[in-house]
Design a protein around this motif. Structure first.
Motif, PDB file in Angstrom:
ATOM      1  N   ARG A 102      43.265  62.628  48.520  1.00  0.00           N
ATOM      2  CA  ARG A 102      44.117  63.784  48.226  1.00  0.00           C
ATOM      3  C   ARG A 102      44.689  64.382  49.498  1.00  0.00           C
ATOM      4  NH1 ARG A 102      41.414  67.467  43.489  1.00  0.00           N
ATOM      5  NH2 ARG A 102      40.918  65.784  42.048  1.00  0.00           N
ATOM      6  N   LEU A 131      39.977  70.266  54.108  1.00  0.00           N
ATOM      7  CA  LEU A 131      40.206  70.957  52.839  1.00  0.00           C
ATOM      8  C   LEU A 131      40.230  72.469  53.036  1.00  0.00           C
ATOM      9  CD1 LEU A 131      37.956  68.785  50.528  1.00  0.00           C
ATOM     10  CD2 LEU A 131      40.460  68.853  50.541  1.00  0.00           C
ATOM     11  N   ASP A 136      41.424  72.571  46.206  1.00  0.00           N
ATOM     12  CA  ASP A 136      40.612  71.390  46.500  1.00  0.00           C
ATOM     13  C   ASP A 136      39.328  71.711  47.251  1.00  0.00           C
ATOM     14  OD1 ASP A 136      42.097  69.494  45.188  1.00  0.00           O
ATOM     15  OD2 ASP A 136      42.904  68.542  46.993  1.00  0.00           O
ATOM     16  N   PHE A 189      38.715  62.808  47.381  1.00  0.00           N
ATOM     17  CA  PHE A 189      39.257  63.979  48.074  1.00  0.00           C
ATOM     18  C   PHE A 189      39.880  63.602  49.410  1.00  0.00           C
ATOM     19  CE2 PHE A 189      37.110  66.279  44.805  1.00  0.00           C
ATOM     20  CZ  PHE A 189      37.869  67.429  44.656  1.00  0.00           C
TER      21      PHE A 189
END
Length: 81
Positions: free
Chosen positions: A53, A11, A20, A50
């Protein structure tokens, strides 16, 4: 990504969506601060979300699919006017 550290690194390096990394840290802190030590299911859910993602954002078909869907919605809206 097998650890929270690897997810954080991904991230931070921008492999997710914009914002994010900061969102993950804030939500992780909130989950940990409100979690029952015997039930960390909220933390697990957050990590899975996440991680998904990052994986989604790295899929080469993702951006073209989103662009096609947006174009289709815009065309439908124009046709409805």
């Amino acid at each position: 990504m097998r650890t929270i550290g690897e997810l954080r690194a991904a991230l931070t390096m921008g492999y997710g969506f914009p914002g994010d990394a900061d969102d993950f840290e804030a939500e992780l802190a909130r989950e940990i601060n409100h979690a029952d030590p015997a039930d960390l299911s909220g933390v697990v859910r957050l990590v899975e979300e996440f991680r998904g993602r990052v994986i989604t954002h790295q899929d080469p078909a993702f951006s073209p699919s989103v662009a096609a869907a947006v174009a289709e919605i815009q065309a439908a809206r124009r046709a409805g006017r």
